[in-house]
Design a protein around this motif. Structure first.
Motif, PDB file in Angstrom:
ATOM      1  N   LEU A 109      25.879   2.915  15.663  1.00 47.94           N
ATOM      2  CA  LEU A 109      25.366   2.630  14.087  1.00 47.94           C
ATOM      3  C   LEU A 109      26.462   3.467  13.344  1.00 47.94           C
ATOM      4  O   LEU A 109      26.974   3.100  12.384  1.00 47.94           O
ATOM      5  CB  LEU A 109      24.129   3.411  14.007  1.00 47.94           C
ATOM      6  N   LEU A 110      26.574   4.870  13.729  1.00 51.04           N
ATOM      7  CA  LEU A 110      27.581   5.854  12.921  1.00 51.04           C
ATOM      8  C   LEU A 110      29.029   4.874  12.846  1.00 51.04           C
ATOM      9  O   LEU A 110      29.985   5.257  11.980  1.00 51.04           O
ATOM     10  CB  LEU A 110      27.626   6.900  13.224  1.00 51.04           C
ATOM     11  N   SER A 111      29.410   4.122  13.721  1.00 51.50           N
ATOM     12  CA  SER A 111      30.964   3.707  13.773  1.00 51.50           C
ATOM     13  C   SER A 111      31.009   2.067  12.916  1.00 51.50           C
ATOM     14  O   SER A 111      31.988   1.878  12.773  1.00 51.50           O
ATOM     15  CB  SER A 111      31.128   3.080  15.355  1.00 51.50           C
ATOM     16  N   GLY A 112      29.816   1.830  12.296  1.00 52.56           N
ATOM     17  CA  GLY A 112      29.573   0.749  11.440  1.00 52.56           C
ATOM     18  C   GLY A 112      29.261  -0.264  12.396  1.00 52.56           C
ATOM     19  O   GLY A 112      29.239  -1.432  11.585  1.00 52.56           O
ATOM     20  N   THR A 113      29.149  -0.468  13.544  1.00 47.42           N
ATOM     21  CA  THR A 113      28.528  -1.359  14.225  1.00 47.42           C
ATOM     22  C   THR A 113      26.850  -1.613  14.071  1.00 47.42           C
ATOM     23  O   THR A 113      26.453  -1.002  13.988  1.00 47.42           O
ATOM     24  CB  THR A 113      28.721  -1.250  15.821  1.00 47.42           C
ATOM     25  N   ASP A 114      26.653  -3.033  13.662  1.00 50.95           N
ATOM     26  CA  ASP A 114      25.275  -3.287  13.733  1.00 50.95           C
ATOM     27  C   ASP A 114      24.719  -2.541  12.503  1.00 50.95           C
ATOM     28  O   ASP A 114      23.583  -1.918  12.641  1.00 50.95           O
ATOM     29  CB  ASP A 114      24.333  -3.058  14.963  1.00 50.95           C
ATOM     30  N   PHE A 115      25.333  -2.690  11.242  1.00 48.88           N
ATOM     31  CA  PHE A 115      24.802  -2.026  10.106  1.00 48.88           C
ATOM     32  C   PHE A 115      23.762  -3.168   9.827  1.00 48.88           C
ATOM     33  O   PHE A 115      24.117  -4.083   8.965  1.00 48.88           O
ATOM     34  CB  PHE A 115      25.852  -1.908   8.810  1.00 48.88           C
ATOM     35  N   GLY A 116      22.528  -2.732  10.037  1.00 46.95           N
ATOM     36  CA  GLY A 116      21.287  -3.740   9.797  1.00 46.95           C
ATOM     37  C   GLY A 116      20.993  -3.818   8.185  1.00 46.95           C
ATOM     38  O   GLY A 116      21.489  -4.711   7.393  1.00 46.95           O
ATOM     39  N   SER A 117      20.250  -2.848   7.769  1.00 51.46           N
ATOM     40  CA  SER A 117      19.646  -2.965   6.552  1.00 51.46           C
ATOM     41  C   SER A 117      19.883  -1.565   6.117  1.00 51.46           C
ATOM     42  O   SER A 117      19.653  -0.490   6.757  1.00 51.46           O
ATOM     43  CB  SER A 117      18.109  -3.248   6.508  1.00 51.46           C
ATOM     44  N   TRP A 118      19.735  -1.328   4.739  1.00 51.37           N
ATOM     45  CA  TRP A 118      20.017  -0.049   3.941  1.00 51.37           C
ATOM     46  C   TRP A 118      19.210  -0.176   2.690  1.00 51.37           C
ATOM     47  O   TRP A 118      19.065  -1.213   2.145  1.00 51.37           O
ATOM     48  CB  TRP A 118      21.460   0.314   4.138  1.00 51.37           C
ATOM     49  N   GLY A 119      19.059   1.011   2.125  1.00 47.46           N
ATOM     50  CA  GLY A 119      18.376   1.228   0.650  1.00 47.46           C
ATOM     51  C   GLY A 119      19.353   1.201  -0.125  1.00 47.46           C
ATOM     52  O   GLY A 119      20.469   1.146  -0.036  1.00 47.46           O
ATOM     53  N   GLN A 120      18.834   1.474  -1.512  1.00 45.70           N
ATOM     54  CA  GLN A 120      19.518   1.414  -2.815  1.00 45.70           C
ATOM     55  C   GLN A 120      20.207   2.852  -2.680  1.00 45.70           C
ATOM     56  O   GLN A 120      20.937   2.924  -3.696  1.00 45.70           O
ATOM     57  CB  GLN A 120      18.603   1.067  -3.715  1.00 45.70           C
ATOM     58  N   GLY A 121      19.824   3.788  -2.249  1.00 46.13           N
ATOM     59  CA  GLY A 121      20.448   5.143  -2.084  1.00 46.13           C
ATOM     60  C   GLY A 121      19.807   5.932  -3.362  1.00 46.13           C
ATOM     61  O   GLY A 121      18.815   5.492  -4.233  1.00 46.13           O
ATOM     62  N   THR A 122      19.854   7.357  -3.288  1.00 49.37           N
ATOM     63  CA  THR A 122      19.514   8.156  -4.007  1.00 49.37           C
ATOM     64  C   THR A 122      20.701   9.011  -4.290  1.00 49.37           C
ATOM     65  O   THR A 122      21.279   9.588  -3.227  1.00 49.37           O
ATOM     66  CB  THR A 122      18.364   9.070  -3.487  1.00 49.37           C
ATOM     67  N   GLN A 123      20.940   9.208  -5.620  1.00 50.87           N
ATOM     68  CA  GLN A 123      21.971  10.007  -6.203  1.00 50.87           C
ATOM     69  C   GLN A 123      21.891  11.757  -5.926  1.00 50.87           C
ATOM     70  O   GLN A 123      20.856  12.335  -6.542  1.00 50.87           O
ATOM     71  CB  GLN A 123      22.192  10.078  -7.505  1.00 50.87           C
ATOM     72  N   VAL A 124      22.717  12.319  -5.282  1.00 46.00           N
ATOM     73  CA  VAL A 124      22.722  13.841  -5.037  1.00 46.00           C
ATOM     74  C   VAL A 124      24.042  14.317  -5.806  1.00 46.00           C
ATOM     75  O   VAL A 124      25.294  14.050  -5.790  1.00 46.00           O
ATOM     76  CB  VAL A 124      22.931  14.362  -3.674  1.00 46.00           C
ATOM     77  N   THR A 125      23.844  15.131  -6.960  1.00 49.77           N
ATOM     78  CA  THR A 125      24.910  15.976  -7.623  1.00 49.77           C
ATOM     79  C   THR A 125      24.698  17.301  -7.476  1.00 49.77           C
ATOM     80  O   THR A 125      23.934  17.901  -7.946  1.00 49.77           O
ATOM     81  CB  THR A 125      24.861  15.495  -9.297  1.00 49.77           C
ATOM     82  N   VAL A 126      25.793  17.920  -7.070  1.00 52.23           N
ATOM     83  CA  VAL A 126      25.974  19.455  -6.950  1.00 52.23           C
ATOM     84  C   VAL A 126      27.083  19.990  -7.895  1.00 52.23           C
ATOM     85  O   VAL A 126      28.203  19.530  -7.698  1.00 52.23           O
ATOM     86  CB  VAL A 126      26.300  19.733  -5.325  1.00 52.23           C
ATOM     87  N   SER A 127      26.530  20.673  -8.986  1.00 54.01           N
ATOM     88  CA  SER A 127      27.516  20.958  -9.842  1.00 54.01           C
ATOM     89  C   SER A 127      26.974  22.301 -10.477  1.00 54.01           C
ATOM     90  O   SER A 127      25.710  22.636 -10.796  1.00 54.01           O
ATOM     91  CB  SER A 127      27.817  19.935 -10.969  1.00 54.01           C
ATOM     92  N   SER A 128      27.958  23.317 -10.864  1.00 54.04           N
ATOM     93  CA  SER A 128      27.509  24.276 -11.771  1.00 54.04           C
ATOM     94  C   SER A 128      27.458  24.169 -13.149  1.00 54.04           C
ATOM     95  O   SER A 128      27.277  25.068 -13.906  1.00 54.04           O
ATOM     96  CB  SER A 128      28.211  25.740 -11.228  1.00 54.04           C
TER      97      SER A 128
END
Length: 128
Positions: A109-128
């Motif tokens: 999965l982590l190699s990109g093989t059989d990338f089935g389904s995924w979500g829309q994502g959630t934004q993480v912003t780390v900033s001072s």
């Protein structure tokens, strides 16, 4: 219909913590490995972590090892990514992925093989 919905992102300062959630539906979570990836502006998709369906050891990218913890609650159909000591380089859109086949392990999965389904994502912003 397979669905994954991520949440829990936000704007935080360096050193802060966040817990991301990936709520799944349309398949039996306990039978599948689940991976977390992230994409920063102008950068390639990056592997973050992977949760094994069984007793296998979770996988972590070197960049997050010791700071991030992946876990799952199969009864709640949810996979979590707990992130501690966040750094500016952790900024990006985080999304979870399920393979098409329950035979696909984290390595594939982590190699990109059989990338089935995924979500829309959630934004993480780390900033001072």
């Amino acid at each position: 219909q397979v669905q994954l919905v991520e949440s829990g992102g936000g704007l935080v300062q360096p050193g802060d913590s966040l817990r991301l959630s990936c709520v799944t539906s349309g398949f039996t979570l306990q039978h599948y490995e689940i991976g977390w990836f992230r994409r920063a502006p102008g950068k390639e998709r990056e592997v973050v972590s992977c949760s094994s369906k069984g007793e296998g050891t979770p996988f972590y990218a070197d960049s997050v090892k010791g700071r991030f913890t992946i876990s799952r609650d199969n009864n709640k159909n949810t996979v979590y990514l707990h992130m501690d000591n966040l750094k500016p380089e952790d900024t990006g859109v985080y999304f979870c992925v399920v393979p098409r086949s329950y035979y696909t392990d984290c390595r594939l999965l982590l190699s990109g093989t059989d990338f089935g389904s995924w979500g829309q994502g959630t934004q993480v912003t780390v900033s001072s």
